[in-house]
Write a protein that holds these residues in place. Structure first.
Motif, PDB file in Angstrom:
ATOM      1  N   GLY A 110       0.781  -1.232   0.000  1.00 24.04           N
ATOM      2  CA  GLY A 110       0.000   0.000   0.000  1.00 24.04           C
ATOM      3  C   GLY A 110       0.805   1.269   0.000  1.00 24.04           C
ATOM      4  O   GLY A 110       0.281   2.340  -0.279  1.00 24.04           O
ATOM      5  N   ILE A 111       2.070   1.171   0.318  1.00 20.65           N
ATOM      6  CA  ILE A 111       2.896   2.375   0.355  1.00 20.65           C
ATOM      7  C   ILE A 111       3.639   2.492  -0.958  1.00 20.65           C
ATOM      8  O   ILE A 111       4.403   1.615  -1.345  1.00 20.65           O
ATOM      9  N   ASP A 112       3.377   3.567  -1.634  1.00 15.97           N
ATOM     10  CA  ASP A 112       3.948   3.809  -2.955  1.00 15.97           C
ATOM     11  C   ASP A 112       5.457   4.031  -2.845  1.00 15.97           C
ATOM     12  O   ASP A 112       5.942   4.614  -1.882  1.00 15.97           O
ATOM     13  N   VAL A 113       6.162   3.535  -3.822  1.00 17.54           N
ATOM     14  CA  VAL A 113       7.605   3.775  -3.880  1.00 17.54           C
ATOM     15  C   VAL A 113       7.788   5.123  -4.566  1.00 17.54           C
ATOM     16  O   VAL A 113       7.667   5.251  -5.768  1.00 17.54           O
ATOM     17  N   THR A 114       8.041   6.128  -3.737  1.00 14.49           N
ATOM     18  CA  THR A 114       8.142   7.482  -4.257  1.00 14.49           C
ATOM     19  C   THR A 114       9.197   8.236  -3.471  1.00 14.49           C
ATOM     20  O   THR A 114       9.588   7.831  -2.390  1.00 14.49           O
ATOM     21  N   LEU A 115       9.641   9.316  -4.011  1.00 15.43           N
ATOM     22  CA  LEU A 115      10.596  10.159  -3.309  1.00 15.43           C
ATOM     23  C   LEU A 115       9.882  11.237  -2.494  1.00 15.43           C
ATOM     24  O   LEU A 115      10.529  12.043  -1.834  1.00 15.43           O
ATOM     25  N   GLU A 123       0.828   7.579   3.810  1.00 16.00           N
ATOM     26  CA  GLU A 123       0.479   6.198   3.473  1.00 16.00           C
ATOM     27  C   GLU A 123       0.799   5.260   4.641  1.00 16.00           C
ATOM     28  O   GLU A 123       0.041   4.335   4.924  1.00 16.00           O
ATOM     29  N   LEU A 124       1.898   5.510   5.328  1.00 19.81           N
ATOM     30  CA  LEU A 124       2.237   4.707   6.500  1.00 19.81           C
ATOM     31  C   LEU A 124       1.201   4.892   7.604  1.00 19.81           C
ATOM     32  O   LEU A 124       0.742   3.917   8.206  1.00 19.81           O
ATOM     33  N   ALA A 125       0.785   6.116   7.861  1.00 14.18           N
ATOM     34  CA  ALA A 125      -0.251   6.375   8.868  1.00 14.18           C
ATOM     35  C   ALA A 125      -1.549   5.674   8.484  1.00 14.18           C
ATOM     36  O   ALA A 125      -2.237   5.111   9.342  1.00 14.18           O
ATOM     37  N   ASP A 126      -1.882   5.663   7.195  1.00 14.56           N
ATOM     38  CA  ASP A 126      -3.101   4.994   6.726  1.00 14.56           C
ATOM     39  C   ASP A 126      -3.047   3.489   6.961  1.00 14.56           C
ATOM     40  O   ASP A 126      -4.068   2.859   7.245  1.00 14.56           O
ATOM     41  N   ARG A 162       7.998  17.633  12.560  1.00 14.25           N
ATOM     42  CA  ARG A 162       6.700  18.113  12.087  1.00 14.25           C
ATOM     43  C   ARG A 162       5.815  16.900  11.800  1.00 14.25           C
ATOM     44  O   ARG A 162       6.234  15.955  11.124  1.00 14.25           O
ATOM     45  N   ARG A 163       4.597  16.946  12.325  1.00  7.76           N
ATOM     46  CA  ARG A 163       3.635  15.873  12.052  1.00  7.76           C
ATOM     47  C   ARG A 163       3.296  15.940  10.575  1.00  7.76           C
ATOM     48  O   ARG A 163       2.811  16.941  10.071  1.00  7.76           O
ATOM     49  N   THR A 164       3.565  14.824   9.866  1.00  6.96           N
ATOM     50  CA  THR A 164       3.450  14.829   8.421  1.00  6.96           C
ATOM     51  C   THR A 164       2.333  13.909   7.919  1.00  6.96           C
ATOM     52  O   THR A 164       1.595  14.252   7.021  1.00  6.96           O
ATOM     53  N   GLY A 165       2.223  12.731   8.509  1.00  3.44           N
ATOM     54  CA  GLY A 165       1.156  11.807   8.146  1.00  3.44           C
ATOM     55  C   GLY A 165       0.261  11.583   9.338  1.00  3.44           C
ATOM     56  O   GLY A 165       0.734  11.374  10.459  1.00  3.44           O
ATOM     57  N   VAL A 166      -1.074  11.669   9.152  1.00  2.00           N
ATOM     58  CA  VAL A 166      -2.028  11.509  10.245  1.00  2.00           C
ATOM     59  C   VAL A 166      -3.108  10.527   9.806  1.00  2.00           C
ATOM     60  O   VAL A 166      -3.617  10.609   8.694  1.00  2.00           O
ATOM     61  N   GLY A 167      -3.439   9.602  10.695  1.00  2.88           N
ATOM     62  CA  GLY A 167      -4.515   8.662  10.400  1.00  2.88           C
ATOM     63  C   GLY A 167      -5.458   8.610  11.593  1.00  2.88           C
ATOM     64  O   GLY A 167      -5.031   8.758  12.721  1.00  2.88           O
TER      65      GLY A 167
END
Length: 170
Positions: A110-115, A123-126, A162-167
């Motif tokens: 589910g986690i895209d390989v991206t820069l 995506e990790l939080a999701d 900094r909070r970057t990903g939130v689920g």
């Protein structure tokens, strides 16, 4: 007959369980499942092996447990029914390891390989919610978000996160 592990799970000695209904002293396990499996094995004669059952023992400090339940009929040499037997094997550790592996597999798929580190953090939080909790956030260093390498970040206690990903989102 109960072994020591079963007596600890049920929080009483086996001799205090004789003559009682099979599910009466296991309030932490769905007694409907116990009754259904006993009835099925009694009526059909077919053994039930390895049915996963979840429960929370009254004396268990570490939450839900998983057991592998096996049930079979006891008969005499003339095949007359004498009773029933159920055996529970604690499979909690293996079950938890399987869930972790499934989570890692889902995360990898589910986690895209991206820069784009912000997108990856989201995506990790999701993936983490609801698999591991009701809420999750991924905090990244400002240096990483600015494109700097982590080795250029200041020493311990001086990271500016900094909070970057939130689920959950939405």
């Amino acid at each position: 007959m109960l072994n020591g592990a079963a007596e600890r799970v049920l929080d009483r000695p086996g001799n205090r369980l004789i003559g009682r209904h099979a599910g009466a002293d296991a309030p932490h396990v769905d007694s409907g499942v116990i009754d259904r499996v006993l009835r099925q094995a009694r009526e059909t004669g077919e053994t039930v092996l390895g049915l996963p059952v979840r429960g929370r023992p009254p004396s268990g400090p570490d939450g839900d447990r998983m057991w592998s339940l096996s049930t079979f009929r006891l008969t005499d040499p003339a095949d007359r029914r004498l009773g029933m037997c159920q055996a529970y094997v604690d499979i909690t550790d293996g079950y938890r390891a399987e869930r972790r592996l499934e989570l890692l597999t889902r995360a990898g798929a589910g986690i895209d390989v991206t820069l784009d580190v912000a997108r990856t953090a989201q995506e990790l939080a999701d993936v983490l919610v609801p698999a591991l909790g009701d809420v999750a956030w991924v905090a990244l260093s400002e240096a990483v978000l600015d494109g700097d390498e982590s080795s250029k970040m200041p020493g311990p206690g001086q990271w500016n996160l900094r909070r970057t990903g939130v689920g959950p989102t939405g």
